[in-house]
Design an enzyme around this catalytic site. Structure first.
Site, PDB file in Angstrom:
ATOM      1  N   LEU A  72       0.985  -0.762   0.115  1.00 46.95           N
ATOM      2  CA  LEU A  72       0.658  -0.029  -0.129  1.00 46.95           C
ATOM      3  C   LEU A  72       0.793   1.400   0.476  1.00 46.95           C
ATOM      4  CD1 LEU A  72      -2.673  -0.567   2.681  1.00 46.95           C
ATOM      5  CD2 LEU A  72      -3.264  -1.242   0.165  1.00 46.95           C
ATOM      6  N   ASP A  73       0.538   2.088  -0.833  1.00 49.37           N
ATOM      7  CA  ASP A  73       0.959   3.742  -0.784  1.00 49.37           C
ATOM      8  C   ASP A  73       1.588   4.074   0.597  1.00 49.37           C
ATOM      9  OD1 ASP A  73       1.278   3.391  -3.476  1.00 49.37           O
ATOM     10  OD2 ASP A  73      -0.548   4.904  -3.678  1.00 49.37           O
ATOM     11  N   LYS A  74       2.310   4.602   0.978  1.00 50.64           N
ATOM     12  CA  LYS A  74       2.926   4.897   2.544  1.00 50.64           C
ATOM     13  C   LYS A  74       1.275   5.690   3.569  1.00 50.64           C
ATOM     14  CE  LYS A  74       5.894   8.554   5.188  1.00 50.64           C
ATOM     15  NZ  LYS A  74       7.049   8.791   4.642  1.00 50.64           N
ATOM     16  N   THR A  76      -1.541   6.065   2.424  1.00 51.49           N
ATOM     17  CA  THR A  76      -2.884   4.925   1.956  1.00 51.49           C
ATOM     18  C   THR A  76      -2.596   4.009   3.296  1.00 51.49           C
ATOM     19  OG1 THR A  76      -2.722   4.973  -0.024  1.00 51.49           O
ATOM     20  CG2 THR A  76      -3.637   3.157   1.393  1.00 51.49           C
ATOM     21  N   ARG A 171      -6.254   6.281  -7.644  1.00 50.83           N
ATOM     22  CA  ARG A 171      -5.621   7.984  -6.926  1.00 50.83           C
ATOM     23  C   ARG A 171      -5.515   8.905  -8.206  1.00 50.83           C
ATOM     24  NH1 ARG A 171      -0.291   7.755  -3.357  1.00 50.83           N
ATOM     25  NH2 ARG A 171      -0.201  10.416  -3.880  1.00 50.83           N
TER      26      ARG A 171
END
Length: 232
Positions: A72-74, A76, A171
């Site tokens: 997961l993105d930082k 998120t 996004r």
């Protein structure tokens, strides 16, 4: 019944709640702001590092470790699955396209179509920014299904079924549609609307790599996103 063998509570990772653990997998809830894996700048403040320390029971000489199945993105928050062996990681990743993943997002504005699927070929440039291209030889075909669940004057709460899992997919798709995710400083420069990225990996469903039993985990809507939507 799947047996669990958890280290003492004092070694459990702080700020990284464990939803499930057995001999093959660990399922956790990653908070926004925490990296999944290390970078050149940050190696220890990551979900991967914290869980490695956890399974080693505080013993740095232990050979136990966890394996990254997905990321997961930082910024998120949400559910992350880690494997406890290379073989389990491989089994999960081989079936990842069939893993059902649902997200929640607060996006800018009111969507004209309250339900649908956003599809495009996504490609990443040298500045590590993802965008859509019409050239199928350059990008990877990506699909994001969504349904608006609530609306305010300036924002919408959207349930998202991630049909493919490309980097920054949700996004980019909503930003290019004119409805960027609130708090997205990378893809919305005018008014981010929130201090945190309003994107949460809410649920995941997949067959267990050993028992083949369907495993489903659902966090619901986090309290901070509920408060944020009310404020917005």
């Amino acid at each position: 019944m799947i047996k669990t063998n958890r280290p003492p509570k004092k070694h459990q990772p702080k700020g990284l709640p464990i939803l499930h653990e057995d001999k093959d997998i660990i399922v956790v809830v990653k908070p926004a702001g925490l990296l999944t894996v290390g970078t050149d700048r940050e190696k220890s403040r990551t979900a991967h590092y914290l869980l490695n320390d956890y399974v080693r029971k505080g013993n740095p000489k232990s050979h136990k470790r966890v394996y990254v199945v997905h990321r997961l993105d930082k910024d998120t928050s949400g559910i992350l699955v880690f494997a406890k062996s290379e073989q389990t990681k491989k089994l999960l990743q081989e079936n990842w396209a069939n893993t059902e993943k649902h997200y929640l997002a607060i996006v800018h504005g009111q969507l004209m179509e309250k339900e649908g699927t956003i599809s495009s070929y996504l490609v990443e440039n040298k500045a590590q920014k993802v965008y859509s291209t019409r050239d199928p030889t350059q990008g990877k075909l990506s699909h994001t299904a969504y349904k608006v669940s609530k609306e305010s004057k300036n924002f919408s709460l959207v349930d998202i079924h991630l049909l493919t899992g490309r980097k920054h997919q949700i996004r980019v798709h909503f930003a290019e549609k004119g409805h960027p995710v609130a708090g997205d400083k990378k893809y919305e420069t005018k008014n981010v609307g929130s201090k945190r990225l309003a994107l949460h990996a809410r649920s995941i469903s997949f067959p267990h790599p050993s028992t083949h039993k369907l495993m489903t985990f659902d966090t619901g809507m986090p309290d901070d996103l509920i408060r944020l939507f009310r404020q917005l």
